[in-house]
Design a protein around this motif. Sequence first.
Motif, PDB file in Angstrom:
ATOM      1  N   MET A 144       0.833  -1.198   0.000  1.00 46.43           N
ATOM      2  CA  MET A 144       0.000   0.000   0.000  1.00 46.43           C
ATOM      3  C   MET A 144       0.872   1.255   0.000  1.00 46.43           C
ATOM      4  N   THR A 169     -10.019   2.568   1.616  1.00 49.43           N
ATOM      5  CA  THR A 169      -9.104   1.590   2.194  1.00 49.43           C
ATOM      6  C   THR A 169      -9.564   1.178   3.589  1.00 49.43           C
ATOM      7  N   ARG A 183      -7.274  -1.619  -0.437  1.00 48.96           N
ATOM      8  CA  ARG A 183      -8.380  -0.858  -1.011  1.00 48.96           C
ATOM      9  C   ARG A 183      -9.481  -1.869  -1.333  1.00 48.96           C
ATOM     10  N   SER A 198      -4.298  -3.811  -3.933  1.00 47.03           N
ATOM     11  CA  SER A 198      -3.133  -3.094  -3.412  1.00 47.03           C
ATOM     12  C   SER A 198      -2.868  -1.865  -4.268  1.00 47.03           C
ATOM     13  N   ASP A 199      -2.463  -0.760  -3.647  1.00 50.38           N
ATOM     14  CA  ASP A 199      -2.096   0.426  -4.413  1.00 50.38           C
ATOM     15  C   ASP A 199      -0.788   0.204  -5.168  1.00 50.38           C
ATOM     16  N   THR A 201       0.870  -1.765  -7.706  1.00 55.68           N
ATOM     17  CA  THR A 201       0.306  -2.604  -8.763  1.00 55.68           C
ATOM     18  C   THR A 201       1.088  -3.888  -9.019  1.00 55.68           C
ATOM     19  N   MET A 241       0.830   8.013  -7.532  1.00 59.04           N
ATOM     20  CA  MET A 241      -0.087   7.813  -6.421  1.00 59.04           C
ATOM     21  C   MET A 241      -1.464   8.403  -6.725  1.00 59.04           C
ATOM     22  N   THR A 244      -3.406   6.507  -9.410  1.00 60.96           N
ATOM     23  CA  THR A 244      -4.008   5.292  -8.872  1.00 60.96           C
ATOM     24  C   THR A 244      -5.342   5.595  -8.210  1.00 60.96           C
ATOM     25  N   LEU A 245      -5.450   6.766  -7.625  1.00 63.56           N
ATOM     26  CA  LEU A 245      -6.685   7.166  -6.953  1.00 63.56           C
ATOM     27  C   LEU A 245      -7.678   7.796  -7.931  1.00 63.56           C
TER      28      LEU A 245
END
Length: 257
Positions: A144, A169, A183, A198-199, A201, A241, A244-245
Amino acid sequence: MTLIAKNLKHLRHLKRLTQEVLAEDLQVTRSRISSYEEGRSAPTLEFLIAVSDYFKLPIDILLRNDLTKGQDASFIEVGNQRVLFPITVDSDNENLIEVVPVKASAGYLAGYDDPEYIEQLQKIKLPFLPTGKHRAFPIKGDSMLPMKPGAYVVGRFVESRLDIISGRTYVLITKNDGMVYKRVYNHIDTQNTLRLVSDNTTYEPYDISIEDVLELWEFTCSINTQEYDEQELKISSIIQMFNTLGVELKALEQLVK
């Protein structure tokens, strides 16, 4: 004064009941309630069962835990006759949260439903937390990112699986994988599962049956115990980051080319 005496009086006050009303509801005399609350006599097993049913608390909780540490009577029922104390307070009436230490995290799966184990956890004060029952969990590994190993995630207890929000999360306590921080995407309605992502990848997503989830804690804040160095904070890492969000940063990418 014994714990049961303190707890009986405390629970009665929380419910704003007189001794007469409680005695009538439990079908005993008022003098008997008074005697138990003052510790002049020990309650019978039949009375303890009646109190347990009346306040919806396990007998073990009534006998072995000081319920006066709770701010209110809204103990969280988690099934199998166990409860979670929503809030504990210190002598200044400040909210406290339990901290699961790294060395004890492996034993949390065995002790999460043991009131004595939870009672022995260290407690800290975080006055900025929102309402709800919170607990701090140690995070291991790099699944993460940018969470560093050794960090702690403070989570708010999720009472209902209906409250799980996809994309947020959570710390999950599971039957097979123990404690994990992922997440979560809610597929309960269609597949009776949660997808854990998982953040980082490099780790593959996987599904878990909701029946295998023992506890669920939604992320509130994190506490890092290590400092970041310059390489960890370079702009490419920050862009990755946020992407990813789901945040579009194309304009920023153009600026750094």
